[in-house]
Design a protein around this motif. Structure first.
Motif, PDB file in Angstrom:
ATOM      1  N   ILE A   4     -60.655 101.313  -4.780  1.00 25.09           N
ATOM      2  CA  ILE A   4     -61.213 100.483  -3.713  1.00 25.09           C
ATOM      3  C   ILE A   4     -61.952  99.300  -4.338  1.00 25.09           C
ATOM      4  CG2 ILE A   4     -63.384 101.803  -3.557  1.00 25.09           C
ATOM      5  CD1 ILE A   4     -63.199 101.393  -0.473  1.00 25.09           C
ATOM      6  N   ILE A   5     -61.795  98.114  -3.717  1.00 23.23           N
ATOM      7  CA  ILE A   5     -62.476  96.912  -4.197  1.00 23.23           C
ATOM      8  C   ILE A   5     -63.222  96.276  -3.032  1.00 23.23           C
ATOM      9  CG2 ILE A   5     -62.269  94.695  -5.376  1.00 23.23           C
ATOM     10  CD1 ILE A   5     -59.584  95.569  -6.458  1.00 23.23           C
ATOM     11  N   TYR A   6     -64.485  95.949  -3.269  1.00 24.16           N
ATOM     12  CA  TYR A   6     -65.330  95.305  -2.267  1.00 24.16           C
ATOM     13  C   TYR A   6     -65.492  93.820  -2.619  1.00 24.16           C
ATOM     14  CZ  TYR A   6     -66.505 100.043  -0.787  1.00 24.16           C
ATOM     15  OH  TYR A   6     -66.434 101.329  -0.323  1.00 24.16           O
ATOM     16  N   PHE A   7     -65.354  92.954  -1.607  1.00 23.85           N
ATOM     17  CA  PHE A   7     -65.403  91.511  -1.827  1.00 23.85           C
ATOM     18  C   PHE A   7     -66.444  90.845  -0.936  1.00 23.85           C
ATOM     19  CE2 PHE A   7     -61.040  92.905  -2.594  1.00 23.85           C
ATOM     20  CZ  PHE A   7     -60.696  92.296  -3.788  1.00 23.85           C
ATOM     21  N   ASP A   8     -67.382  90.133  -1.548  1.00 21.82           N
ATOM     22  CA  ASP A   8     -68.236  89.230  -0.790  1.00 21.82           C
ATOM     23  C   ASP A   8     -67.358  88.080  -0.287  1.00 21.82           C
ATOM     24  OD1 ASP A   8     -70.704  87.932   0.075  1.00 21.82           O
ATOM     25  OD2 ASP A   8     -70.400  86.586  -1.635  1.00 21.82           O
ATOM     26  N   ILE A   9     -67.869  87.314   0.687  1.00 22.10           N
ATOM     27  CA  ILE A   9     -67.078  86.195   1.219  1.00 22.10           C
ATOM     28  C   ILE A   9     -67.472  84.866   0.589  1.00 22.10           C
ATOM     29  CG2 ILE A   9     -66.527  84.826   3.255  1.00 22.10           C
ATOM     30  CD1 ILE A   9     -66.654  87.312   4.951  1.00 22.10           C
ATOM     31  N   GLY A  11     -68.576  81.991  -1.546  1.00 24.31           N
ATOM     32  CA  GLY A  11     -68.740  81.836  -2.977  1.00 24.31           C
ATOM     33  C   GLY A  11     -67.963  82.850  -3.786  1.00 24.31           C
ATOM     34  N   THR A  12     -67.238  83.735  -3.097  1.00 30.35           N
ATOM     35  CA  THR A  12     -66.472  84.780  -3.777  1.00 30.35           C
ATOM     36  C   THR A  12     -65.009  84.754  -3.329  1.00 30.35           C
ATOM     37  OG1 THR A  12     -68.453  86.166  -3.941  1.00 30.35           O
ATOM     38  CG2 THR A  12     -66.331  87.256  -4.269  1.00 30.35           C
ATOM     39  N   LEU A  13     -64.759  85.147  -2.086  1.00 33.36           N
ATOM     40  CA  LEU A  13     -63.395  85.065  -1.549  1.00 33.36           C
ATOM     41  C   LEU A  13     -63.013  83.641  -1.168  1.00 33.36           C
ATOM     42  CD1 LEU A  13     -63.070  88.190   0.796  1.00 33.36           C
ATOM     43  CD2 LEU A  13     -61.633  87.680  -1.192  1.00 33.36           C
ATOM     44  N   ARG A  14     -64.002  82.862  -0.776  1.00 37.04           N
ATOM     45  CA  ARG A  14     -63.697  81.491  -0.326  1.00 37.04           C
ATOM     46  C   ARG A  14     -64.857  80.566  -0.643  1.00 37.04           C
ATOM     47  NH1 ARG A  14     -65.226  79.242   4.614  1.00 37.04           N
ATOM     48  NH2 ARG A  14     -63.111  78.769   5.276  1.00 37.04           N
ATOM     49  N   SER A  15     -64.535  79.272  -0.699  1.00 36.70           N
ATOM     50  CA  SER A  15     -65.553  78.243  -0.791  1.00 36.70           C
ATOM     51  C   SER A  15     -65.533  77.468   0.515  1.00 36.70           C
ATOM     52  CB  SER A  15     -65.282  77.294  -1.963  1.00 36.70           C
ATOM     53  OG  SER A  15     -64.129  76.512  -1.720  1.00 36.70           O
ATOM     54  N   GLU A  16     -66.639  76.848   0.866  1.00 38.91           N
ATOM     55  CA  GLU A  16     -66.709  76.098   2.115  1.00 38.91           C
ATOM     56  C   GLU A  16     -65.689  74.962   2.128  1.00 38.91           C
ATOM     57  OE1 GLU A  16     -68.151  76.925   4.675  1.00 38.91           O
ATOM     58  OE2 GLU A  16     -69.825  78.218   4.126  1.00 38.91           O
ATOM     59  N   MET A  17     -65.432  74.379   0.959  1.00 40.76           N
ATOM     60  CA  MET A  17     -64.575  73.212   0.905  1.00 40.76           C
ATOM     61  C   MET A  17     -63.088  73.572   0.862  1.00 40.76           C
ATOM     62  SD  MET A  17     -67.411  71.856   0.841  1.00 40.76           S
ATOM     63  CE  MET A  17     -69.045  72.127   0.188  1.00 40.76           C
ATOM     64  N   ASN A  18     -62.754  74.667   0.132  1.00 37.89           N
ATOM     65  CA  ASN A  18     -61.349  74.976  -0.116  1.00 37.89           C
ATOM     66  C   ASN A  18     -60.840  76.228   0.596  1.00 37.89           C
ATOM     67  OD1 ASN A  18     -61.214  72.778  -1.960  1.00 37.89           O
ATOM     68  ND2 ASN A  18     -62.205  74.050  -3.507  1.00 37.89           N
ATOM     69  N   ILE A 218     -63.966 108.828  -2.076  1.00 35.60           N
ATOM     70  CA  ILE A 218     -63.742 108.018  -3.272  1.00 35.60           C
ATOM     71  C   ILE A 218     -64.980 108.090  -4.156  1.00 35.60           C
ATOM     72  CG2 ILE A 218     -63.405 105.665  -4.141  1.00 35.60           C
ATOM     73  CD1 ILE A 218     -61.770 105.083  -1.645  1.00 35.60           C
ATOM     74  N   ASP A 219     -64.790 108.411  -5.414  1.00 35.75           N
ATOM     75  CA  ASP A 219     -65.906 108.487  -6.360  1.00 35.75           C
ATOM     76  C   ASP A 219     -66.318 107.089  -6.807  1.00 35.75           C
ATOM     77  OD1 ASP A 219     -65.918 111.266  -6.303  1.00 35.75           O
ATOM     78  OD2 ASP A 219     -64.456 111.412  -7.936  1.00 35.75           O
ATOM     79  N   ARG A 220     -67.575 106.957  -7.173  1.00 38.02           N
ATOM     80  CA  ARG A 220     -68.101 105.680  -7.648  1.00 38.02           C
ATOM     81  C   ARG A 220     -67.297 105.138  -8.821  1.00 38.02           C
ATOM     82  NH1 ARG A 220     -71.320 103.439 -11.432  1.00 38.02           N
ATOM     83  NH2 ARG A 220     -72.839 101.837 -10.788  1.00 38.02           N
ATOM     84  N   VAL A 221     -66.806 106.014  -9.685  1.00 36.87           N
ATOM     85  CA  VAL A 221     -66.077 105.613 -10.878  1.00 36.87           C
ATOM     86  C   VAL A 221     -64.785 104.871 -10.527  1.00 36.87           C
ATOM     87  CG1 VAL A 221     -64.722 107.736 -11.124  1.00 36.87           C
ATOM     88  CG2 VAL A 221     -65.339 106.407 -13.155  1.00 36.87           C
ATOM     89  N   ASP A 222     -64.326 105.002  -9.295  1.00 41.32           N
ATOM     90  CA  ASP A 222     -63.075 104.370  -8.865  1.00 41.32           C
ATOM     91  C   ASP A 222     -63.310 103.105  -8.034  1.00 41.32           C
ATOM     92  OD1 ASP A 222     -61.434 106.372 -10.029  1.00 41.32           O
ATOM     93  OD2 ASP A 222     -61.854 107.687  -8.330  1.00 41.32           O
ATOM     94  N   THR A 223     -64.523 102.543  -8.098  1.00 43.62           N
ATOM     95  CA  THR A 223     -64.852 101.374  -7.286  1.00 43.62           C
ATOM     96  C   THR A 223     -65.038 100.114  -8.132  1.00 43.62           C
ATOM     97  OG1 THR A 223     -67.234 101.785  -7.394  1.00 43.62           O
ATOM     98  CG2 THR A 223     -66.030 102.826  -5.583  1.00 43.62           C
ATOM     99  N   MET A 224     -64.745  98.988  -7.498  1.00 38.15           N
ATOM    100  CA  MET A 224     -64.934  97.674  -8.113  1.00 38.15           C
ATOM    101  C   MET A 224     -65.463  96.740  -7.041  1.00 38.15           C
ATOM    102  SD  MET A 224     -62.057  95.081  -9.783  1.00 38.15           S
ATOM    103  CE  MET A 224     -61.686  96.160 -11.151  1.00 38.15           C
ATOM    104  N   CYS A 225     -66.199  95.708  -7.447  1.00 39.65           N
ATOM    105  CA  CYS A 225     -66.664  94.716  -6.480  1.00 39.65           C
ATOM    106  C   CYS A 225     -66.728  93.331  -7.104  1.00 39.65           C
ATOM    107  CB  CYS A 225     -68.025  95.106  -5.895  1.00 39.65           C
ATOM    108  SG  CYS A 225     -69.405  94.861  -7.033  1.00 39.65           S
ATOM    109  N   PHE A 226     -66.694  92.313  -6.240  1.00 43.29           N
ATOM    110  CA  PHE A 226     -66.859  90.923  -6.633  1.00 43.29           C
ATOM    111  C   PHE A 226     -67.954  90.299  -5.777  1.00 43.29           C
ATOM    112  CE2 PHE A 226     -62.592  91.789  -8.091  1.00 43.29           C
ATOM    113  CZ  PHE A 226     -62.403  90.975  -9.208  1.00 43.29           C
ATOM    114  N   GLY A 227     -68.916  89.626  -6.416  1.00 43.13           N
ATOM    115  CA  GLY A 227     -69.987  88.963  -5.676  1.00 43.13           C
ATOM    116  C   GLY A 227     -70.521  87.768  -6.438  1.00 43.13           C
ATOM    117  N   ASP A 228     -71.410  87.007  -5.788  1.00 43.89           N
ATOM    118  CA  ASP A 228     -71.861  85.770  -6.429  1.00 43.89           C
ATOM    119  C   ASP A 228     -73.348  85.481  -6.287  1.00 43.89           C
ATOM    120  OD1 ASP A 228     -71.557  85.043  -3.566  1.00 43.89           O
ATOM    121  OD2 ASP A 228     -71.974  83.026  -4.300  1.00 43.89           O
ATOM    122  N   SER A 229     -74.101  86.315  -5.553  1.00 46.17           N
ATOM    123  CA  SER A 229     -75.507  85.961  -5.343  1.00 46.17           C
ATOM    124  C   SER A 229     -76.401  87.197  -5.309  1.00 46.17           C
ATOM    125  CB  SER A 229     -75.659  85.161  -4.041  1.00 46.17           C
ATOM    126  OG  SER A 229     -75.247  85.934  -2.929  1.00 46.17           O
TER     127      SER A 229
END
Length: 281
Positions: A4-9, A11-18, A218-229
């Motif tokens: 499982i992967i967690y994504f912030d929005i 500054g992470t998944l998208r930028s305001e401009m693009n 799902i165990d913690r060992v099987d997790t990933m995340c992306f963030g920016d702040s």
């Protein structure tokens, strides 16, 4: 193995401009095809999640900084402030002419100082673009910078997030005064002011991730995340692999730092880790 992967929005998944880049979209699609569960984990309320984000093949959404959890269209949890807490913070902010914004599940309410602060800050970010593009960015942003506190008083909705902007003395006093009843998600300097972000007691991205992982076995060992702040710190602490988007501020809690959202950091990091294959040219 990453399940499982967690994504912030922002500054992470998208930028305001693009917005969401083609390579980021490709990365999410490839993860989904491999059976990896992809989940949005954002501070935005459900009503302000952008349309291009909704089009991504996500299985779940954690929004409101952890106050709302939904998985495969099933609402798993909702958290709000007690109304007396909201009233106390509003009263003290109005009395001291302090900027305050309140978030419900569908709307964001601001007093005049908050509307002016956010509008000016956003205008600085997009000032290099032509007027037509600025209007498009404002529309996609899905947050209106206006004094609409009368609408809040009329609608009297449940509130899950309160943001306060002022001088350090007031912000520090308020965080101490309310610490037994709220969770401080962020307290940091912003321009010449200080920013305080509050959620109901016990709520944060990390707790929401922990609870969803438990429900999905799902165990913690099987997790990933992306963030920016800073509001991603709890999310990163709860993930086995935590990737910061070109942000050294998160270095102490991140497993690694990837390229920025503008430079397709998510795509490049997932390719480096051999979770997805490079996109064919």
């Amino acid at each position: 193995m990453t399940k499982i992967i967690y994504f912030d929005i922002d500054g992470t998944l998208r930028s305001e401009m693009n917005k969401v880049s083609p390579k980021t979209k490709y990365a999410i699609e490839q993860c989904s095809k491999k059976g990896i569960i992809c989940v949005i984990c954002t501070g935005r309320n459900p009503g302000s999640i952008q349309e291009d984000i909704k089009e991504l093949p996500m299985s779940g959404v954690i929004s409101g900084g952890g106050c709302f959890v939904k998985y495969k269209n099933k609402i798993l949890s909702e958290e709000y402030f007690q109304r007396d807490i909201v009233k106390k913070i509003i009263d003290v902010c109005f009395e001291n002419k302090i900027a305050v914004s309140l978030e419900s599940k569908t709307n964001i309410y601001m007093n005049k100082p908050a509307a002016e602060f956010y509008k000016n800050d956003f205008a600085k970010k997009i000032k290099h673009y032509n007027l037509q593009l600025q209007n498009e960015i404002y529309k996609d942003h899905k947050i209106c910078f206006q004094d609409n506190m009368q609408a809040f008083e009329k609608e009297n909705p449940n509130i899950h997030k309160i943001c306060v902007i002022g001088q350090y003395g007031f912000i520090n006093w308020l965080s101490i005064e309310m610490k037994e009843k709220i969770s401080v998600v962020q307290m940091r300097q912003w321009e010449n002011s200080w920013y305080l972000e509050l959620l109901p007691k016990g709520c944060n991205k990390g707790k929401a991730i922990h609870d969803l992982n438990q429900q999905l076995n799902i165990d913690r060992v099987d997790t990933m995340c992306f963030g920016d702040s800073e509001n991603d710190i709890d999310m990163m602490k709860e993930s086995e692999i935590a990737i910061a988007m070109n942000n050294n501020v998160l270095k102490s809690v991140a497993s690694s730092i990837c390229e920025s959202v503008e430079d397709d950091g998510i795509y490049k990091e997932l390719v480096r880790r051999k979770i997805i294959q490079p996109e064919e040219k």
